[in-house]
Write an enzyme that holds these catalytic residues in place. Structure first.
Site, PDB file in Angstrom:
ATOM      1  N   ASP A   1       9.384   2.918  -1.107  1.00  0.00           N
ATOM      2  CA  ASP A   1       8.370   3.567  -0.273  1.00  0.00           C
ATOM      3  C   ASP A   1       8.742   3.257   1.179  1.00  0.00           C
ATOM      4  O   ASP A   1       8.409   2.200   1.707  1.00  0.00           O
ATOM      5  CB  ASP A   1       6.975   3.046  -0.608  1.00  0.00           C
ATOM      6  CG  ASP A   1       5.924   3.642   0.324  1.00  0.00           C
ATOM      7  OD1 ASP A   1       4.727   3.425   0.076  1.00  0.00           O
ATOM      8  OD2 ASP A   1       6.312   4.338   1.297  1.00  0.00           O
TER       9      ASP A   1
ATOM     10  N   TYR B   1       0.860  -1.183   0.000  1.00  0.00           N
ATOM     11  CA  TYR B   1       0.000   0.000   0.000  1.00  0.00           C
ATOM     12  C   TYR B   1       0.898   1.235   0.000  1.00  0.00           C
ATOM     13  O   TYR B   1       1.866   1.302   0.770  1.00  0.00           O
ATOM     14  CB  TYR B   1      -0.897   0.002   1.236  1.00  0.00           C
ATOM     15  CG  TYR B   1      -1.749   1.243   1.421  1.00  0.00           C
ATOM     16  CD1 TYR B   1      -1.490   2.132   2.457  1.00  0.00           C
ATOM     17  CD2 TYR B   1      -2.795   1.519   0.562  1.00  0.00           C
ATOM     18  CE1 TYR B   1      -2.273   3.271   2.636  1.00  0.00           C
ATOM     19  CE2 TYR B   1      -3.586   2.652   0.731  1.00  0.00           C
ATOM     20  CZ  TYR B   1      -3.309   3.532   1.773  1.00  0.00           C
ATOM     21  OH  TYR B   1      -4.083   4.660   1.956  1.00  0.00           O
TER      22      TYR B   1
ATOM     23  N   LYS C   1       5.407   9.468   8.390  1.00  0.00           N
ATOM     24  CA  LYS C   1       5.315   8.936   9.755  1.00  0.00           C
ATOM     25  C   LYS C   1       6.434   9.444  10.686  1.00  0.00           C
ATOM     26  O   LYS C   1       6.365  10.558  11.210  1.00  0.00           O
ATOM     27  CB  LYS C   1       5.261   7.416   9.696  1.00  0.00           C
ATOM     28  CG  LYS C   1       4.038   6.891   8.907  1.00  0.00           C
ATOM     29  CD  LYS C   1       4.031   5.384   8.818  1.00  0.00           C
ATOM     30  CE  LYS C   1       2.996   4.879   7.844  1.00  0.00           C
ATOM     31  NZ  LYS C   1       1.636   4.891   8.384  1.00  0.00           N
TER      32      LYS C   1
HETATM   33  P1  KE4 Z   1      -0.476   8.438   4.494  1.00  0.00           P
HETATM   34  O1  KE4 Z   1      -1.049   9.114   3.267  1.00  0.00           O
HETATM   35  O2  KE4 Z   1      -1.526   7.653   5.277  1.00  0.00           O
HETATM   36  O3  KE4 Z   1       0.317   9.411   5.383  1.00  0.00           O
HETATM   37  O4  KE4 Z   1       0.633   7.381   4.000  1.00  0.00           O
HETATM   38  C1  KE4 Z   1       0.264   6.417   3.057  1.00  0.00           C
HETATM   39  C2  KE4 Z   1       1.233   5.251   3.138  1.00  0.00           C
HETATM   40  C3  KE4 Z   1       2.223   5.147   2.174  1.00  0.00           C
HETATM   41  N1  KE4 Z   1       3.119   4.137   2.199  1.00  0.00           N
HETATM   42  C4  KE4 Z   1       3.076   3.192   3.173  1.00  0.00           C
HETATM   43  C5  KE4 Z   1       4.085   2.088   3.161  1.00  0.00           C
HETATM   44  C6  KE4 Z   1       2.092   3.258   4.193  1.00  0.00           C
HETATM   45  O5  KE4 Z   1       2.061   2.302   5.151  1.00  0.00           O
HETATM   46  C7  KE4 Z   1       1.155   4.308   4.180  1.00  0.00           C
HETATM   47  C8  KE4 Z   1       0.051   4.425   5.225  1.00  0.00           C
HETATM   48  N2  KE4 Z   1       0.033   3.420   6.229  1.00  0.00           N
HETATM   49  C9  KE4 Z   1      -1.261   3.191   6.840  1.00  0.00           C
HETATM   50  C10 KE4 Z   1      -1.121   2.007   7.810  1.00  0.00           C
HETATM   51  N3  KE4 Z   1      -0.749   0.807   7.161  1.00  0.00           N
HETATM   52  C11 KE4 Z   1      -1.781   4.406   7.532  1.00  0.00           C
HETATM   53  C12 KE4 Z   1      -2.978   4.162   8.433  1.00  0.00           C
HETATM   54  C13 KE4 Z   1      -4.280   4.543   7.776  1.00  0.00           C
HETATM   55  O6  KE4 Z   1      -4.417   4.391   6.536  1.00  0.00           O
HETATM   56  O7  KE4 Z   1      -5.177   4.979   8.542  1.00  0.00           O
END
Ligand code: KE4
Length: 434
Positions: free
Chosen positions: A245, A150, A273
């Site tokens: 990523d 993701y 993060k």
């Molecule tokens: P954000 O747009 O949520 O800041 O980041 C997206 C993203 C991009 N790349 C990786 C590897 C990620 O894990 C994420 C977002 N992670 C999720 C949890 N697996 C965020 C939690 C959520 O979606 O509420």
């Protein structure tokens, strides 16, 4: 310890009923709705160190850490102070401030092969912008991602595996045009033969392959030996960019991220993060040559009202400043290893098949009797049993991610006592679901 340690969640329930009338699903990010684990979500009042306190006065040992950012624990005094000091000077200027270059220098100095970065406000923005840059730099339109990885919620990567062996994607969300899905190819994670086969046929059209170097969105799934190196080789053979990523792994698994743990040089890296320490900060970066394609130097446009926000910069600088100390990641990794081992032993004692693993401050567990190496393996895990385990642990004061498809995180603030609490609660919970 026994179950029902924290069975009183009346206020949470009322708040959720109110939230559902005005927030879609009562949440601002779908996983928080507890859809995968059942029950109503718990509302947080405050958090400090390794603990989360809900609105009903219950305390939990936190193994989500806000999905990674809280690497030095919640409400760390130095981080809070830094943000308070920045806030006293104004929340946002939409103009340059010194802290942006300070944090950028810290990241560039920590990550080999990165000369320049651009700050954005979410991991989604970072990966979306990195892909646009790769397309601009290569003049190619197609991208390849891995099934089960993701990278945020933008159209080009909200693409699921097509039916059967189809390598072209299908929209993984309503509203994603077929045209976007048709520009995105998919391959199973940890399968070098599969990706080399796809690249033999389509490599000349592929602008970039984007990978979570340790996958954390299908559970905790590390790359098999030689896999990331093989992906780099196939990118080189076909002139495609390799994008790491590291939104999740960046400064989480090591100082500088996964790049520090391997000899593979990606063309672009995305962070999020941890580099914001809990404030909305993310970034993408690479060599000066590649990044100079981004506006205002180059023709690849990308912008953001709150990019480089002074409070986010202050939080990131304070957080990384704590991480950038000798022994920080050794100690963090030892905590994660002790916790993963404790979970493994507790499961074995209860006769429950469990896969566990950790890298730095990132770890995971899966209800499976065989290792999880890709999304098909992840789907075969016992997610119903995870849901029961989740609820049993919540009732014993342990805050797990509300989905079996997530990784878990620990902070430098987690003490032996809090880790022992998790292991003890796990022993009882495994027995209750055996
Ligand atoms: P954000 O747009 O949520 O800041 O980041 C997206 C993203 C991009 N790349 C990786 C590897 C990620 O894990 C994420 C977002 N992670 C999720 C949890 N697996 C965020 C939690 C959520 O979606 O509420």
């Amino acid at each position: 310890m026994n179950a029902q340690t924290t069975d009183n969640r009346v206020k949470s329930s009322r708040l959720f009923d109110r939230a559902r009338s005005v927030l879609v699903g009562g949440v601002n990010s779908p996983v928080r709705a507890f859809g995968a684990v059942g029950g109503k979500p718990v509302f947080v009042e405050r958090a400090e160190g390794p603990y989360i306190h809900d609105v009903d006065g219950n305390r939990y040992v936190d193994l989500v850490c806000s999905w990674g950012p809280a690497i030095v624990g919640h409400a760390h005094p130095a981080v809070v102070k830094a943000v308070q000091n920045a806030a006293a000077n104004g929340l946002s200027f939409g103009a340059c401030c010194a802290a942006e270059a300070e944090l950028a220098e810290m990241i560039a100095n920590a990550v080999q092969g990165v000369d320049m970065v651009r700050f954005v406000s979410s991991g989604t923005e970072a990966t979306m912008s990195a892909l646009r840059l790769a397309r601009a730099a290569t003049g190619r339109d197609k991208v390849l991602k891995f099934i089960g990885c993701y990278h945020g919620h933008f159209d080009a990567l909200l693409v699921a595996a097509g039916s059967g062996a189809a390598t072209f994607g299908q929209p993984d969300s309503a509203g994603v045009p077929m045209a976007f899905a048709e520009s995105t190819l998919l391959a199973p994670y940890n399968d070098l033969a599969a990706i080399e086969k796809i690249m033999q046929s389509h490599g000349s059209e592929i602008a970039a392959i984007i990978i979570e170097p340790i996958a954390g969105n299908m559970g905790y799934v590390p790359p098999v030996a030689g896999y990331v190196e093989g992906v780099r080789r196939t990118c080189d053979q076909h002139g495609s960019f390799l994008i790491f990523d590291e939104v999740m792994t960046g400064f989480r698994v090591a100082w500088g991220g996964y790049r520090t743990l391997c000899d593979v040089q990606p063309d672009l890296t995305c962070w999020g993060k941890v580099i914001g320490g809990g404030m909305p900060v993310a970034a993408y970066g690479g060599s000066r040559e590649v990044m100079s394609n981004v506006s205002p130097l180059g023709a690849t446009y990308q912008a953001g009202t709150l990019s480089g926000n002074p409070l986010g910069m202050a939080s990131g600088l304070a957080t990384l400043g704590i991480c950038n100390n000798a022994g920080f990641y050794d100690a963090l990794g030892a905590k994660a290893t002790r916790l993963a081992t404790g979970l493994q032993n507790a499961a074995a004692a209860a006769g429950v098949a469990l896969q566990t693993g950790s890298t730095g401050g990132m770890f995971g567990m899966s209800f499976s009797d065989t290792p999880v190496q890709n999304f098909e393996d992840a789907k075969r895990c016992d997610h119903e049993r995870f849901a029961r385990f989740f609820r049993a642990m919540l009732d014993r004061g342990v805050w797990l991610p509300p989905s079996g498809y997530e990784a878990m995180f620990i902070s430098s603030a987690h003490t032996d006592e809090s880790i022992d609490h998790v292991i003890d609660a796990a022993g009882e919970s495994f027995r209750s679901i055996a």
